[in-house]
Design a protein around this motif. Structure first.
Motif, short mmCIF file in Angstrom:
data_model
loop_
_atom_site.label_atom_id
_atom_site.label_comp_id
_atom_site.label_asym_id
_atom_site.label_seq_id
_atom_site.Cartn_x
_atom_site.Cartn_y
_atom_site.Cartn_z
N SER A 151 0.84 -1.19 0.00
CA SER A 151 0.00 0.00 0.00
C SER A 151 0.88 1.25 0.00
N SER A 152 0.31 2.35 -0.42
CA SER A 152 1.04 3.62 -0.42
C SER A 152 1.42 4.03 1.00
N ALA A 153 0.57 3.72 1.96
CA ALA A 153 0.88 4.06 3.36
C ALA A 153 2.11 3.30 3.83
N LYS A 154 2.21 2.02 3.48
CA LYS A 154 3.39 1.23 3.85
C LYS A 154 4.63 1.75 3.13
N ARG A 155 4.47 2.11 1.86
CA ARG A 155 5.59 2.63 1.09
C ARG A 155 6.10 3.92 1.74
N ASN A 156 5.20 4.77 2.23
CA ASN A 156 5.59 5.99 2.94
C ASN A 156 6.39 5.64 4.19
N ALA A 157 5.91 4.66 4.94
CA ALA A 157 6.60 4.26 6.17
C ALA A 157 7.99 3.72 5.87
N VAL A 158 8.11 2.93 4.81
CA VAL A 158 9.41 2.40 4.41
C VAL A 158 10.34 3.54 3.99
N ALA A 159 9.80 4.50 3.25
CA ALA A 159 10.61 5.64 2.82
C ALA A 159 11.17 6.39 4.02
N VAL A 160 10.35 6.63 5.02
CA VAL A 160 10.82 7.35 6.21
C VAL A 160 11.91 6.54 6.92
N MET A 161 11.78 5.22 6.94
CA MET A 161 12.79 4.37 7.57
C MET A 161 14.14 4.50 6.89
N TYR A 162 14.15 4.55 5.56
CA TYR A 162 15.40 4.56 4.81
C TYR A 162 15.91 5.94 4.45
N TRP A 163 15.08 6.95 4.58
CA TRP A 163 15.52 8.33 4.34
C TRP A 163 15.74 8.98 5.70
#
Length: 135
Positions: A45-57
C-alpha cells in the motif's frame, strides 16, 4: 526458462540490502535507484511505502518526508520524492558536493588516479549540463 527454474535462480541470488540514505547528495541517485529496484518491485500500500521511505531516508525523518504523512498516501509519497530530489538530487547541489569533496580533500598529485577521475567526472558533468543533456 520455466517458472520453477526462474524461482530457483532468484532464490540463489545474494540478498539485496538497501542502505539508509543519510543526506549525502553524492549518494542520492545511487540510493534512489536501489530503493526503486528493491522496494519499488514489492506490492504494498502507499501508506506502507511511505513508512518504508521514512525508515530509509533517515536524513529527513523530521522534515520533508514526515510532513507528507498528513497528505493522502499516494500524494504524500509523490511529494516526498519530489522534496528529496529538490534537496539532494538537484544538479547544483550535487555539483557543489563534488566540488566540496575535491576542495576540502588532500591536494591532488599527478598520479592520483582517483581524484583525477573525479575531476574528469565533474568536467563531463558540467559539459553535459552546458549542452543541455542529463548527466
Amino acid at each position: 526458462m520455466n517458472e520453477l527454474q526462474h524461482l530457483v535462480e532468484v532464490l540463489h541470488l545474494p540478498k539485496m540490502e538497501l542502505q539508509v540514505f543519510d543526506g549525502n547528495p553524492l549518494e542520492y541517485w545511487r540510493f534512489l535507484n536501489s530503493f526503486d529496484e528493491i522496494i519499488g518491485g514489492i506490492s504494498m500500500s502507499s501508506a506502507k511505502r511511505n513508512a518504508v521511505a521514512v525508515m530509509y531516508w533517515t536524513c529527513c525523518q523530521s522534515g520533508a518526508v514526515s510532513r507528507c504523512y498528513v497528505m493522502k498516501p499516494d500524494e504524500g509519497y509523490k511529494r516526498a520524492r519530489e522534496n528529496q530530489k529538490e534537496r539532494f538530487g538537484n544538479d547544483l547541489i550535487v555539483l557543489q558536493a563534488w566540488l566540496s569533496m575535491i576542495m576540502q580533500g588532500p591536494q591532488i598529485i599527478p598520479n592520483d588516479k582517483i581524484r583525477l577521475q573525479i575531476l574528469a567526472d565533474i568536467k563531463n558533468f558540467l559539459l553535459l549540463k552546458a549542452i543541455g543533456k542529463k548527466g
